[in-house]
Write a protein that holds these residues in place. Sequence first.
Motif, PDB file in Angstrom:
ATOM      1  N   PHE A  34      -2.410   5.963   9.862  1.00 35.68           N
ATOM      2  CA  PHE A  34      -1.920   5.503   8.561  1.00 35.68           C
ATOM      3  C   PHE A  34      -1.215   6.656   7.868  1.00 35.68           C
ATOM      4  O   PHE A  34      -1.794   7.724   7.701  1.00 35.68           O
ATOM      5  N   ASP A  35       0.022   6.433   7.445  1.00 35.43           N
ATOM      6  CA  ASP A  35       0.757   7.478   6.725  1.00 35.43           C
ATOM      7  C   ASP A  35       0.925   7.063   5.263  1.00 35.43           C
ATOM      8  O   ASP A  35       1.820   6.297   4.938  1.00 35.43           O
ATOM      9  N   GLU A  36       0.067   7.547   4.405  1.00 36.44           N
ATOM     10  CA  GLU A  36       0.086   7.231   2.974  1.00 36.44           C
ATOM     11  C   GLU A  36       0.326   5.738   2.724  1.00 36.44           C
ATOM     12  O   GLU A  36       1.249   5.367   1.985  1.00 36.44           O
ATOM     13  N   PRO A  37      -0.496   4.878   3.287  1.00 36.08           N
ATOM     14  CA  PRO A  37      -0.167   3.451   3.246  1.00 36.08           C
ATOM     15  C   PRO A  37      -0.283   2.836   1.863  1.00 36.08           C
ATOM     16  O   PRO A  37       0.269   1.777   1.630  1.00 36.08           O
ATOM     17  N   LEU A  38      -0.984   3.488   0.936  1.00 39.16           N
ATOM     18  CA  LEU A  38      -1.225   2.839  -0.353  1.00 39.16           C
ATOM     19  C   LEU A  38      -0.382   3.415  -1.478  1.00 39.16           C
ATOM     20  O   LEU A  38      -0.461   2.950  -2.609  1.00 39.16           O
ATOM     21  N   SER A  39       0.448   4.403  -1.192  1.00 41.29           N
ATOM     22  CA  SER A  39       1.074   5.095  -2.326  1.00 41.29           C
ATOM     23  C   SER A  39       2.181   4.288  -2.982  1.00 41.29           C
ATOM     24  O   SER A  39       2.620   4.645  -4.065  1.00 41.29           O
ATOM     25  N   ASN A  40       2.625   3.183  -2.358  1.00 34.93           N
ATOM     26  CA  ASN A  40       3.630   2.360  -3.039  1.00 34.93           C
ATOM     27  C   ASN A  40       3.018   1.210  -3.839  1.00 34.93           C
ATOM     28  O   ASN A  40       3.732   0.366  -4.353  1.00 34.93           O
ATOM     29  N   LEU A  41       1.690   1.184  -3.922  1.00 42.04           N
ATOM     30  CA  LEU A  41       1.038   0.074  -4.623  1.00 42.04           C
ATOM     31  C   LEU A  41       0.579   0.525  -6.005  1.00 42.04           C
ATOM     32  O   LEU A  41       0.382   1.708  -6.249  1.00 42.04           O
ATOM     33  N   ASP A  42       0.394  -0.452  -6.905  1.00 40.50           N
ATOM     34  CA  ASP A  42      -0.097  -0.067  -8.226  1.00 40.50           C
ATOM     35  C   ASP A  42      -1.593   0.246  -8.151  1.00 40.50           C
ATOM     36  O   ASP A  42      -2.260  -0.059  -7.168  1.00 40.50           O
ATOM     37  N   ALA A  43      -2.106   0.852  -9.205  1.00 39.83           N
ATOM     38  CA  ALA A  43      -3.442   1.440  -9.163  1.00 39.83           C
ATOM     39  C   ALA A  43      -4.533   0.441  -8.785  1.00 39.83           C
ATOM     40  O   ALA A  43      -5.373   0.731  -7.940  1.00 39.83           O
ATOM     41  N   ASN A  44      -4.492  -0.758  -9.387  1.00 42.58           N
ATOM     42  CA  ASN A  44      -5.544  -1.743  -9.096  1.00 42.58           C
ATOM     43  C   ASN A  44      -5.520  -2.173  -7.639  1.00 42.58           C
ATOM     44  O   ASN A  44      -6.550  -2.241  -6.978  1.00 42.58           O
ATOM     45  N   LEU A  45      -4.308  -2.463  -7.175  1.00 37.68           N
ATOM     46  CA  LEU A  45      -4.160  -2.941  -5.808  1.00 37.68           C
ATOM     47  C   LEU A  45      -4.594  -1.865  -4.823  1.00 37.68           C
ATOM     48  O   LEU A  45      -5.146  -2.145  -3.763  1.00 37.68           O
ATOM     49  N   ARG A  46      -4.348  -0.616  -5.210  1.00 36.40           N
ATOM     50  CA  ARG A  46      -4.705   0.493  -4.337  1.00 36.40           C
ATOM     51  C   ARG A  46      -6.219   0.504  -4.098  1.00 36.40           C
ATOM     52  O   ARG A  46      -6.676   0.702  -2.982  1.00 36.40           O
ATOM     53  N   VAL A  47      -6.957   0.267  -5.172  1.00 36.82           N
ATOM     54  CA  VAL A  47      -8.417   0.263  -5.044  1.00 36.82           C
ATOM     55  C   VAL A  47      -8.852  -0.882  -4.134  1.00 36.82           C
ATOM     56  O   VAL A  47      -9.689  -0.710  -3.247  1.00 36.82           O
ATOM     57  N   THR A  48      -8.240  -2.059  -4.339  1.00 33.95           N
ATOM     58  CA  THR A  48      -8.586  -3.213  -3.499  1.00 33.95           C
ATOM     59  C   THR A  48      -8.277  -2.937  -2.035  1.00 33.95           C
ATOM     60  O   THR A  48      -9.114  -3.172  -1.153  1.00 33.95           O
ATOM     61  N   MET A  49      -7.059  -2.453  -1.780  1.00 37.49           N
ATOM     62  CA  MET A  49      -6.634  -2.240  -0.398  1.00 37.49           C
ATOM     63  C   MET A  49      -7.463  -1.151   0.277  1.00 37.49           C
ATOM     64  O   MET A  49      -7.707  -1.190   1.471  1.00 37.49           O
ATOM     65  N   ARG A  50      -7.879  -0.176  -0.530  1.00 37.91           N
ATOM     66  CA  ARG A  50      -8.743   0.882  -0.013  1.00 37.91           C
ATOM     67  C   ARG A  50      -9.988   0.261   0.587  1.00 37.91           C
ATOM     68  O   ARG A  50     -10.377   0.571   1.713  1.00 37.91           O
ATOM     69  N   GLY A  51     -10.585  -0.639  -0.175  1.00 42.37           N
ATOM     70  CA  GLY A  51     -11.778  -1.333   0.304  1.00 42.37           C
ATOM     71  C   GLY A  51     -11.480  -2.146   1.549  1.00 42.37           C
ATOM     72  O   GLY A  51     -12.268  -2.166   2.495  1.00 42.37           O
ATOM     73  N   GLN A 111       9.963 -11.937   0.831  1.00 47.69           N
ATOM     74  CA  GLN A 111       9.309 -12.954   0.005  1.00 47.69           C
ATOM     75  C   GLN A 111       7.855 -12.598  -0.292  1.00 47.69           C
ATOM     76  O   GLN A 111       7.139 -13.403  -0.859  1.00 47.69           O
ATOM     77  N   LEU A 112       7.433 -11.392   0.092  1.00 49.89           N
ATOM     78  CA  LEU A 112       6.033 -11.022  -0.080  1.00 49.89           C
ATOM     79  C   LEU A 112       5.873  -9.971  -1.170  1.00 49.89           C
ATOM     80  O   LEU A 112       6.790  -9.204  -1.451  1.00 49.89           O
ATOM     81  N   SER A 113       4.665  -9.930  -1.751  1.00 51.45           N
ATOM     82  CA  SER A 113       4.365  -8.875  -2.718  1.00 51.45           C
ATOM     83  C   SER A 113       3.998  -7.594  -1.961  1.00 51.45           C
ATOM     84  O   SER A 113       3.808  -7.618  -0.746  1.00 51.45           O
ATOM     85  N   GLY A 114       3.893  -6.511  -2.705  1.00 47.90           N
ATOM     86  CA  GLY A 114       3.588  -5.222  -2.078  1.00 47.90           C
ATOM     87  C   GLY A 114       2.295  -5.239  -1.273  1.00 47.90           C
ATOM     88  O   GLY A 114       2.244  -4.769  -0.146  1.00 47.90           O
ATOM     89  N   GLY A 115       1.258  -5.833  -1.858  1.00 49.33           N
ATOM     90  CA  GLY A 115      -0.027  -5.870  -1.170  1.00 49.33           C
ATOM     91  C   GLY A 115       0.036  -6.706   0.101  1.00 49.33           C
ATOM     92  O   GLY A 115      -0.549  -6.355   1.126  1.00 49.33           O
ATOM     93  N   GLN A 116       0.807  -7.818   0.026  1.00 47.88           N
ATOM     94  CA  GLN A 116       0.942  -8.672   1.216  1.00 47.88           C
ATOM     95  C   GLN A 116       1.713  -7.951   2.313  1.00 47.88           C
ATOM     96  O   GLN A 116       1.358  -8.026   3.485  1.00 47.88           O
ATOM     97  N   ARG A 117       2.751  -7.224   1.936  1.00 50.87           N
ATOM     98  CA  ARG A 117       3.520  -6.467   2.932  1.00 50.87           C
ATOM     99  C   ARG A 117       2.629  -5.441   3.616  1.00 50.87           C
ATOM    100  O   ARG A 117       2.684  -5.233   4.824  1.00 50.87           O
ATOM    101  N   THR A 177      -3.196  11.072   3.348  1.00 51.97           N
ATOM    102  CA  THR A 177      -2.990  10.778   1.932  1.00 51.97           C
ATOM    103  C   THR A 177      -2.909  12.082   1.152  1.00 51.97           C
ATOM    104  O   THR A 177      -3.357  13.123   1.625  1.00 51.97           O
ATOM    105  N   HIS A 178      -2.293  12.013  -0.033  1.00 52.52           N
ATOM    106  CA  HIS A 178      -2.334  13.199  -0.896  1.00 52.52           C
ATOM    107  C   HIS A 178      -3.364  12.980  -1.995  1.00 52.52           C
ATOM    108  O   HIS A 178      -3.588  13.840  -2.831  1.00 52.52           O
ATOM    109  N   ASP A 179      -3.985  11.795  -1.974  1.00 53.32           N
ATOM    110  CA  ASP A 179      -4.881  11.396  -3.047  1.00 53.32           C
ATOM    111  C   ASP A 179      -6.321  11.688  -2.632  1.00 53.32           C
ATOM    112  O   ASP A 179      -6.873  11.058  -1.736  1.00 53.32           O
ATOM    113  N   GLN A 180      -6.936  12.658  -3.310  1.00 53.17           N
ATOM    114  CA  GLN A 180      -8.269  13.058  -2.870  1.00 53.17           C
ATOM    115  C   GLN A 180      -9.310  11.971  -3.120  1.00 53.17           C
ATOM    116  O   GLN A 180     -10.312  11.928  -2.431  1.00 53.17           O
ATOM    117  N   VAL A 181      -9.030  11.057  -4.071  1.00 54.35           N
ATOM    118  CA  VAL A 181      -9.988   9.972  -4.295  1.00 54.35           C
ATOM    119  C   VAL A 181     -10.015   9.064  -3.070  1.00 54.35           C
ATOM    120  O   VAL A 181     -11.073   8.667  -2.589  1.00 54.35           O
TER     121      VAL A 181
END
Lengths: 351, 283
Positions: free
Chosen positions: A157-174, A133-139, A191-195
């Motif tokens: 953490f094993d690539e914890p943000l790679s299943n999220l969309d771009a905007n959410l990824r930035v938020t969760m990163r913070g 019942q939760l969204s990706g970011g909530q999970r 992560t594989h994402d250098q940013v």
Amino acid sequence: MSSVRIENASKAYGGLKILHEVSVDVADGEFVVLVGPSGCGKSTLLRMIAGLENVTSGTISIGEKVVNNVLPKDRDIAMVFQSYALYPHMTVAENMAFSLMLKKASRQQIAAKVGPAAQILGLTPLLDRYPRQLSGGQRQRVAMGRAIVRDPQVFLFDEPLSNLDANLRVTMRGEIRALHQKLGTTTVYVTHDQVEAMTMADKIVVMREGRIEQVGHPLELYDQPRNMFVGGFIGSPSMNFLEATLDEASLTIGGIALRRPETMPNVDAATVICGIRPEHFELRDDGVPMEVAVVEPLGSETQVIGTIAGQSLVCILKQRLRARQGEILYLAPQTDKVIYFDKSTQVNIGI
Amino acid sequence: MNPLVLASRRPVAVIARALALLFLVSFLFFPVYWMMVTALKPNQQIFVQFPEFIPTHPVLDNFKRAISQSNLPTYLVNSMITAGGSSLLTTTLAALAAYGFAKYRFSGRFATMNIMIGAQMFPFAVILISLYPMMQSAGLLDTLTGLTIAYVVFALPPAIYILFSFYSRLPNELIEAARIDGASEIAILRRIVLPLSKPALISVAVYSFTWAWNDLLYSLTLVTSDNLRTIGPGLLLTFFGEMQQDWGGAMAAAILASLPAVIIFAFLQRFFVAGLTSGAVKS
């Protein structure tokens, strides 16, 4: 909290060697990011720290203790998986309390841990929901909550943000970064994402094909990459690599001789590869001619893609400009910012 | 199906489709229908030249006879014990074996599993031939325990296979997360894996229960005492002998005997279908 020390760790499946004598030190409270292209062994290394993969040779220590033969549950670590791995048949509260229940904690103890963790992550209103019942970011947050509740020595953490969309990824990163600042727990993050690596890490470990290419502070890697791989991997758009010839007085790129910079490493006349960041170009009449392919105005800056003497190139210019495809722009690199690589070994010859 | 969709199709296609379905349904359900109709007719009406498809004077005599004349309650209890016991045992063993095969790496696991599943290739009559002397030497002939074990022998391979495909689909990360959370291997099985595999477990339990409930051959061969007979052979031997053929009584008893299985199936069919098809498509 604890430090993590990996010494000459290797991993092989049968005859196939995945990791080659890797050594990394993670200081107490440090946020270390393992980054590299897929298949570089970063996740394997993380799973070895977690105890989900055994160590073929070498040692892994958490705190002062070598943990090679310690079961995951006795390593005092918590891990957040890429798929979150929430237990689908348990509510958010039960997911977060699971490790405590296994330790036979009392109801009050569980409430005392889960409550504040849910508070920190803004999960309090969701405690009775099921993961479906939760969204990706909530999970993602629940997965972190499950880790926080354990109050472990080390977060993994094993690539914890790679299943999220771009905007959410930035938020969760913070959020992850803020959480680290609040809790100060030693963290190893893959992560594989250098940013992600650049923005989150105290220290980045760049890996390729089971080996460590370079370890350092994000900007240290950006400014002084040890080789062309690190130079090209860190930074977006990527570093440009242009072939140039060098003699005592000048540096020749694309047939145009530039003055040999004083910062130039002391190497004999040879062919070198110049590594130039896109932002380290300027328009100058005595520059090197570039044939424009695409101009992308971004408002604050202009990104131009083109070719110099047949070698493709991306540059970011501060000024706004109009240029058509096929037009010639004259570009000069800021010669003191150029990094020189040996053509055959691809190693930075300036350090 | 939505009637509007039907109406929008060409009428010939609709009729052909309906006829095909009708044929299929009658093919499947005519025996059941005939069982019910026969159970409601007196025996002398069953063998008339032009049988009634809907009995004009239904009677319940056959049911009365089925209950009073035969050992029906004993047979029912015996079937409950053997079918229930073998279902429980099959599901437990299959869950443990399938989980092991799916989630632990050990040398020879595929070979072992293929041998176990390969047992399914043999016709069950053939297995019975080798089972009989084994039961005999173990002193399990003519016992409910022996019969229960025999049912497990036959139901176990497909049960393992169904659960194996279910467990293979269960994400490893769930198990790893539990392992890091401090769960022992048994706790992982009990608190994570089994609760999540409920549909698959129920479908395996229903499958092995109905198989044992419907059995005739194994029970007839391995059990000889009347008080240990299960429902199938029990009814057969009560209503059919060298001298008599009481079809009405047999049909009435058959209806009574099918009821438990029908009830169980009706309640659990939701899980049964979900369990069998799980893994077939990406969810």
